[in-house]
Design a protein around this motif. Structure first.
Motif, PDB file in Angstrom:
ATOM      1  N   ASP A 156       0.809  -1.219   0.000  1.00  0.00           N
ATOM      2  CA  ASP A 156       0.000   0.000   0.000  1.00  0.00           C
ATOM      3  C   ASP A 156       0.843   1.270   0.000  1.00  0.00           C
ATOM      4  OD1 ASP A 156      -2.467  -1.398   0.055  1.00  0.00           O
ATOM      5  OD2 ASP A 156      -2.242  -1.709   2.224  1.00  0.00           O
ATOM      6  N   GLY A 157       2.182   1.116  -0.039  1.00  0.00           N
ATOM      7  CA  GLY A 157       3.045   2.284  -0.066  1.00  0.00           C
ATOM      8  C   GLY A 157       3.361   2.858   1.298  1.00  0.00           C
ATOM      9  N   ARG A 158       3.160   2.060   2.346  1.00  0.00           N
ATOM     10  CA  ARG A 158       3.467   2.516   3.698  1.00  0.00           C
ATOM     11  C   ARG A 158       4.684   1.775   4.231  1.00  0.00           C
ATOM     12  NH1 ARG A 158      -2.005   1.375   3.685  1.00  0.00           N
ATOM     13  NH2 ARG A 158      -3.418   3.156   3.814  1.00  0.00           N
ATOM     14  N   LEU A 159       5.338   2.372   5.196  1.00  0.00           N
ATOM     15  CA  LEU A 159       6.456   1.695   5.832  1.00  0.00           C
ATOM     16  C   LEU A 159       5.964   0.513   6.660  1.00  0.00           C
ATOM     17  CD1 LEU A 159       8.826   4.497   7.184  1.00  0.00           C
ATOM     18  CD2 LEU A 159       9.111   3.077   5.148  1.00  0.00           C
ATOM     19  N   ASP A 160       6.711  -0.570   6.600  1.00  0.00           N
ATOM     20  CA  ASP A 160       6.460  -1.729   7.445  1.00  0.00           C
ATOM     21  C   ASP A 160       7.110  -1.442   8.801  1.00  0.00           C
ATOM     22  OD1 ASP A 160       6.532  -4.152   8.819  1.00  0.00           O
ATOM     23  OD2 ASP A 160       6.823  -5.344   7.000  1.00  0.00           O
ATOM     24  N   MET A 161       6.318  -0.983   9.737  1.00  0.00           N
ATOM     25  CA  MET A 161       6.881  -0.547  11.012  1.00  0.00           C
ATOM     26  C   MET A 161       7.389  -1.716  11.858  1.00  0.00           C
ATOM     27  SD  MET A 161       7.053   2.671  11.000  1.00  0.00           S
ATOM     28  CE  MET A 161       7.352   3.050  12.733  1.00  0.00           C
ATOM     29  N   ASP A 162       6.808  -2.909  11.665  1.00  0.00           N
ATOM     30  CA  ASP A 162       7.365  -4.084  12.354  1.00  0.00           C
ATOM     31  C   ASP A 162       8.780  -4.347  11.862  1.00  0.00           C
ATOM     32  OD1 ASP A 162       5.104  -4.507  13.886  1.00  0.00           O
ATOM     33  OD2 ASP A 162       4.178  -5.855  12.416  1.00  0.00           O
ATOM     34  N   HIS A 163       8.981  -4.183  10.548  1.00  0.00           N
ATOM     35  CA  HIS A 163      10.324  -4.366   9.991  1.00  0.00           C
ATOM     36  C   HIS A 163      11.274  -3.288  10.507  1.00  0.00           C
ATOM     37  CE1 HIS A 163      13.220  -4.630   6.402  1.00  0.00           C
ATOM     38  NE2 HIS A 163      13.410  -5.690   7.158  1.00  0.00           N
ATOM     39  N   ALA A 164      10.754  -2.077  10.655  1.00  0.00           N
ATOM     40  CA  ALA A 164      11.582  -0.989  11.188  1.00  0.00           C
ATOM     41  C   ALA A 164      12.074  -1.328  12.595  1.00  0.00           C
ATOM     42  CB  ALA A 164      10.787   0.314  11.206  1.00  0.00           C
ATOM     43  N   ARG A 165      11.195  -1.887  13.409  1.00  0.00           N
ATOM     44  CA  ARG A 165      11.583  -2.242  14.777  1.00  0.00           C
ATOM     45  C   ARG A 165      12.621  -3.362  14.791  1.00  0.00           C
ATOM     46  NH1 ARG A 165       6.015  -1.634  14.933  1.00  0.00           N
ATOM     47  NH2 ARG A 165       5.349   0.304  15.954  1.00  0.00           N
ATOM     48  N   GLU A 166      12.568  -4.225  13.782  1.00  0.00           N
ATOM     49  CA  GLU A 166      13.570  -5.291  13.683  1.00  0.00           C
ATOM     50  C   GLU A 166      14.927  -4.737  13.246  1.00  0.00           C
ATOM     51  OE1 GLU A 166      12.208  -8.280  11.021  1.00  0.00           O
ATOM     52  OE2 GLU A 166      10.350  -8.653  12.122  1.00  0.00           O
ATOM     53  N   LEU A 167      14.901  -3.802  12.281  1.00  0.00           N
ATOM     54  CA  LEU A 167      16.148  -3.303  11.697  1.00  0.00           C
ATOM     55  C   LEU A 167      16.903  -2.367  12.623  1.00  0.00           C
ATOM     56  CD1 LEU A 167      15.668  -2.480   7.896  1.00  0.00           C
ATOM     57  CD2 LEU A 167      16.708  -4.472   8.952  1.00  0.00           C
ATOM     58  N   ILE A 168      16.162  -1.537  13.358  1.00  0.00           N
ATOM     59  CA  ILE A 168      16.808  -0.549  14.215  1.00  0.00           C
ATOM     60  C   ILE A 168      17.210  -1.218  15.522  1.00  0.00           C
ATOM     61  CG2 ILE A 168      16.534   1.666  15.393  1.00  0.00           C
ATOM     62  CD1 ILE A 168      14.382   2.357  13.276  1.00  0.00           C
ATOM     63  N   THR A 169      18.509  -1.363  15.692  1.00  0.00           N
ATOM     64  CA  THR A 169      19.054  -2.071  16.850  1.00  0.00           C
ATOM     65  C   THR A 169      20.123  -1.216  17.527  1.00  0.00           C
ATOM     66  OG1 THR A 169      20.874  -3.128  15.645  1.00  0.00           O
ATOM     67  CG2 THR A 169      18.713  -4.228  15.565  1.00  0.00           C
ATOM     68  N   ASP A 170      20.796  -1.807  18.505  1.00  0.00           N
ATOM     69  CA  ASP A 170      21.868  -1.081  19.192  1.00  0.00           C
ATOM     70  C   ASP A 170      23.065  -0.836  18.278  1.00  0.00           C
ATOM     71  OD1 ASP A 170      20.326  -1.013  21.444  1.00  0.00           O
ATOM     72  OD2 ASP A 170      21.360  -2.674  22.459  1.00  0.00           O
ATOM     73  N   ASP A 171      23.121  -1.513  17.134  1.00  0.00           N
ATOM     74  CA  ASP A 171      24.189  -1.268  16.155  1.00  0.00           C
ATOM     75  C   ASP A 171      23.861  -0.088  15.240  1.00  0.00           C
ATOM     76  OD1 ASP A 171      25.798  -3.397  17.016  1.00  0.00           O
ATOM     77  OD2 ASP A 171      24.705  -4.824  15.749  1.00  0.00           O
ATOM     78  N   THR A 172      22.633   0.386  15.301  1.00  0.00           N
ATOM     79  CA  THR A 172      22.208   1.495  14.436  1.00  0.00           C
ATOM     80  C   THR A 172      22.738   2.815  14.992  1.00  0.00           C
ATOM     81  OG1 THR A 172      20.170   0.295  13.909  1.00  0.00           O
ATOM     82  CG2 THR A 172      20.241   2.648  13.380  1.00  0.00           C
TER      83      THR A 172
END
Length: 414
Positions: A156-172
């Motif tokens: 639908d052209g929206r960010l997958d916020m569950d994926h965002a929570r997975e990607l953003i970690t303490d290494d970010t």
């Protein structure tokens, strides 16, 4: 001009303040729907540039004579006015004038990224990022050994916020996200992304090129560490952009452009830097452009940013509904009531460049291509799209003119 935020825009009166809208092509009135690339400029802003050059044209921070003093004061106050417009309580110390959003992005990437990033560090972007962010962080990562990851965009052209929570970690170390997609019209939940980033001691950079011109923006409410936008998309002149940064971050960063005005003391052995924001504005700065940008802020505030926002989103929803009438048109991005003031679409059997040429023959100016989002277009399986983008002087009748002109494209390529 001063209005209640609940009033509708007096579009005809607004149009009278934009001289270029009187243009015709072979008797056909101009329908300007390319505002996401560059908005038009009202008389008030044009006059402010002329007034500078006619009355107090001089370099800033370098002369003791009257003209230089007047120019310096106006230029400094322009920073304060822009800070007020975006809710930056630190004033001029948190507002750096650049050439555009792209230079603002590069300023942080080089002044912060080269010093802070290294192997094992991660920069998180999204699949809908403009090349100004994507290419910049990609190249900085190559120089530093950092890794770039991308938050997925759903169907639908929206960010997958569950994926965002997975990607953003303490290494970010940095999250860089577009506030409003210049292709999809998606308005991203930047405050939520800022919270996620800060929970992992990461910084967040928000690309506001498509949000600041169209909606009220408060950088402190968002809790953005860095925020960037351009003057030429918000009734201002070309050649001036803004980098907002929290004062403590800008203060700790080293400049990456060197020369006049940004220095405090120079010896043959070493140099020290001027205070904020001047240490990031090397050389003769964008004086008339910065002053005119402040005038553009005054102009938009006189209309009311809530009213600007409502007008743009209503036009986009109307365009979405009109375009949905046709089976041969695929609209990119979320529904009509969930998007900012633009609509990008793909027309069956007609390349976007051909669509644009036919629209142009009917006086309708749009953008055709990948809109500096090639990877996003690749993901969507579309080589190019046509984008109609709206602003305070556009009307429903102009949307109808767009739709009527598309009939010609349909007939020519049937």
């Amino acid at each position: 001009m001063s209005h209640s935020e609940t009033e509708a825009l007096d579009v005809e009166s607004i149009r009278d303040e934009f001289p270029i809208l009187d243009r015709e092509f072979d008797g056909t009135p101009l329908v300007y729907l390319d505002n996401a690339a560059t908005s038009q400029t009202p008389d008030q802003v044009i006059d402010s540039i002329s007034h500078y050059y006619r009355h107090y044209n001089a370099n800033v921070h370098r002369g003791l004579h009257q003209l230089s003093q007047e120019a310096s004061i106006a230029y400094e106050e322009a920073h304060d006015r822009v800070a007020e417009f975006i809710g930056a309580s630190g004033g001029r110390k948190e507002v750096v004038f650049t050439k555009n959003t792209t230079e603002s992005m590069n300023t942080v990437a080089y002044a912060w990224g080269l010093a802070e990033l290294g192997p094992g560090d991660e920069v998180v972007l999204t699949e809908m990022e403009h090349h100004a962010a994507l290419v910049t962080w990609q190249q900085i990562a190559k120089k530093t050994g950092a890794t770039v990851k991308f938050v997925e965009v759903d169907e639908d052209g929206r960010l997958d916020m569950d994926h965002a929570r997975e990607l953003i970690t303490d290494d970010t170390e940095m999250v860089s996200v577009v506030h409003v997609s210049n292709t999809l019209g998606t308005v991203n939940p930047v405050s939520e992304l800022a919270d996620i980033a800060h929970d992992h001691d990461s910084l967040i950079f928000v690309d506001g090129a498509q949000s600041v011109p169209h909606m009220p923006v408060d950088v402190e409410a968002i809790d953005a560490d860095f925020f960037a936008f351009s003057g030429h998309k918000m009734c201002g002149p070309t050649g001036v952009g803004v980098l907002y940064g929290k004062e403590h971050l800008l203060d700790a960063m080293q400049p990456y452009l060197y020369g006049g005005m940004m220095i405090e003391k120079v010896t043959f052995e070493d140099s020290t830097w001027h205070e904020l924001p001047w240490k990031f504005e090397a050389g003769t700065p964008v004086i008339s452009e910065g002053i005119a940008l402040a005038e553009a802020c005054d102009y938009l505030d006189s209309i009311g940013m809530e009213r600007v926002h409502r007008h743009g989103t209503e036009l986009a929803a109307y365009a979405y509904d009109r375009l949905q009438e046709f089976d041969d048109i695929e609209i990119l991005g979320p529904g009509g009531d969930e998007r900012a003031a633009l609509v990008s679409f793909d027309m069956d059997n007609v390349h976007a460049h051909d669509v644009s040429e036919i629209l142009n023959a009917n006086g309708v100016a749009v953008r055709a291509g990948d809109h500096c989002t090639q990877p996003l277009h690749d993901k969507l399986g579309v080589s190019a799209s046509t984008r109609a983008s709206f602003y305070i002087y556009n009307t429903r009748e102009e949307v109808d003119a767009l739709v009527d002109a598309l009939d010609q494209a349909r007939e020519l390529f049937a």
